[in-house]
Enzyme design. Sequence first.
Site, PDB file in Angstrom:
ATOM      1  N   ASP A  74      74.622  16.852  57.576  1.00 10.07           N
ATOM      2  CA  ASP A  74      75.935  17.301  57.100  1.00 10.07           C
ATOM      3  C   ASP A  74      75.667  18.342  56.015  1.00 10.07           C
ATOM      4  OD1 ASP A  74      78.823  17.265  56.595  1.00 10.07           O
ATOM      5  OD2 ASP A  74      78.374  16.155  54.763  1.00 10.07           O
ATOM      6  N   SER A  75      76.722  19.026  55.595  1.00 18.64           N
ATOM      7  CA  SER A  75      76.576  19.982  54.507  1.00 18.64           C
ATOM      8  C   SER A  75      76.267  19.275  53.183  1.00 18.64           C
ATOM      9  CB  SER A  75      77.859  20.795  54.360  1.00 18.64           C
ATOM     10  OG  SER A  75      78.947  19.922  54.120  1.00 18.64           O
ATOM     11  N   GLU A  81      83.512  15.467  46.759  1.00 14.46           N
ATOM     12  CA  GLU A  81      82.180  15.718  46.187  1.00 14.46           C
ATOM     13  C   GLU A  81      82.160  15.413  44.684  1.00 14.46           C
ATOM     14  OE1 GLU A  81      79.059  16.926  47.233  1.00 14.46           O
ATOM     15  OE2 GLU A  81      79.636  16.669  49.321  1.00 14.46           O
ATOM     16  N   CYS A 116      79.135  16.497  60.740  1.00 11.95           N
ATOM     17  CA  CYS A 116      79.945  17.452  60.004  1.00 11.95           C
ATOM     18  C   CYS A 116      80.861  18.119  61.031  1.00 11.95           C
ATOM     19  CB  CYS A 116      79.038  18.481  59.346  1.00 11.95           C
ATOM     20  SG  CYS A 116      79.908  19.846  58.559  1.00 11.95           S
ATOM     21  N   HIS A 126      84.083  14.315  54.964  1.00  9.42           N
ATOM     22  CA  HIS A 126      84.311  14.009  53.548  1.00  9.42           C
ATOM     23  C   HIS A 126      85.622  13.242  53.330  1.00  9.42           C
ATOM     24  CE1 HIS A 126      81.151  16.896  52.618  1.00  9.42           C
ATOM     25  NE2 HIS A 126      81.235  16.543  51.349  1.00  9.42           N
TER      26      HIS A 126
HETATM   27  N1  DGL Z   1      81.764  17.407  55.848  1.00  2.00           N
HETATM   28  C1  DGL Z   1      82.078  18.663  56.448  1.00  2.00           C
HETATM   29  C2  DGL Z   1      82.974  18.471  57.651  1.00  2.00           C
HETATM   30  O1  DGL Z   1      83.016  17.410  58.221  1.00  2.00           O
HETATM   31  C3  DGL Z   1      82.718  19.712  55.593  1.00  2.00           C
HETATM   32  C4  DGL Z   1      82.351  19.833  54.184  1.00  2.00           C
HETATM   33  C5  DGL Z   1      82.074  21.255  53.825  1.00  2.00           C
HETATM   34  O2  DGL Z   1      82.994  22.071  53.746  1.00  2.00           O
HETATM   35  O3  DGL Z   1      80.903  21.530  53.656  1.00  2.00           O
HETATM   36  O4  DGL Z   1      83.625  19.400  58.064  1.00  2.00           O
END
Ligand code: DGL
Length: 289
Positions: free
Chosen positions: A16-17, A159, A79, A211
């Site tokens: 994930d990011s 976050e 993600c 998230h």
């Molecule tokens: N967790 C990422 C998602 O599911 C997005 C978070 C980010 O913008 O990096 O899209």
Amino acid sequence: VSGADDARARPIGVFDSGVGGLTVLRSLRRALPGDDFIYLGDTARLPYGTKSAATVQRYSLQCAAALTARDIRALVVACNTASASALAALRLEYPQLPVIGVIEPGAEAAVAASVRQHIAVIATEGTIAGGAYQAAIRRRNPATRVEAQACALFVALAEEGWTQGPVVEAIARRYLDPLFGEPGDDAGGTLRFRGAQPQGAPDTLVLGCTHFPALKAAIQAVLPPSVIVVDSAATTAAAVLQQLGPSNRGAPVGRIRWLATDNAARFARVGSTFFGELLDPAAVEIIDL
Ligand code: DGL
């Protein structure tokens, strides 16, 4: 040990990011308790959701390269933004490797949950702009009405560990008013509903970003109580179990190896709330992609 048996003993790679994908890892571990996992959070380059599809694709290929170099048996793209922009490129790059994203399982969960086939999707800018969720839902049922809303600030709040309280609820209202509020409500104002189920409003809300489950209580607090909130963590885990089967290592509890691209202390601190267990910063290896 045959080649196929050997392959099933390898870890599953998840990326994930940042820490959002830990909501998916949590479900994966429940579904595949004996499996080993390697989790990579690209914390140095978060967020992905505000970046262009080409950049997200490039970052995702780099995350996948770091994980495949560590000999994984499958790749879970935990993600939505990366799943929306990079799934096809990842499958092209690694034709032998099972690559599983979160959007198809999320769409599946939403279509299964919605009684009136009227679904709202909230996600990052990138995911909404690409239209992958809208398409995945309509592929399952072309008659489904889909509303989509980008909620970029939710990633920052999650976050930051701001998951509940008046600030989060005010922001949630601002985003969700246009989808669920009475026509004429000013965004940010108090939501008023025509009874428990507003006419014409979606009956199901998809948390289309890994998230967002961290903010679920605050989101539900500003929604009509009848709206069903779904996320893709559990359905993704079920899809992985169905596609791969459990590891054959025979261990009762698998190990998790932690990788991040920046700030182990922050990854462990914020990640603990997403994962639901205390993470040890000393166990997080910082890597360069
Ligand atoms: N967790 C990422 C998602 O599911 C997005 C978070 C980010 O913008 O990096 O899209």
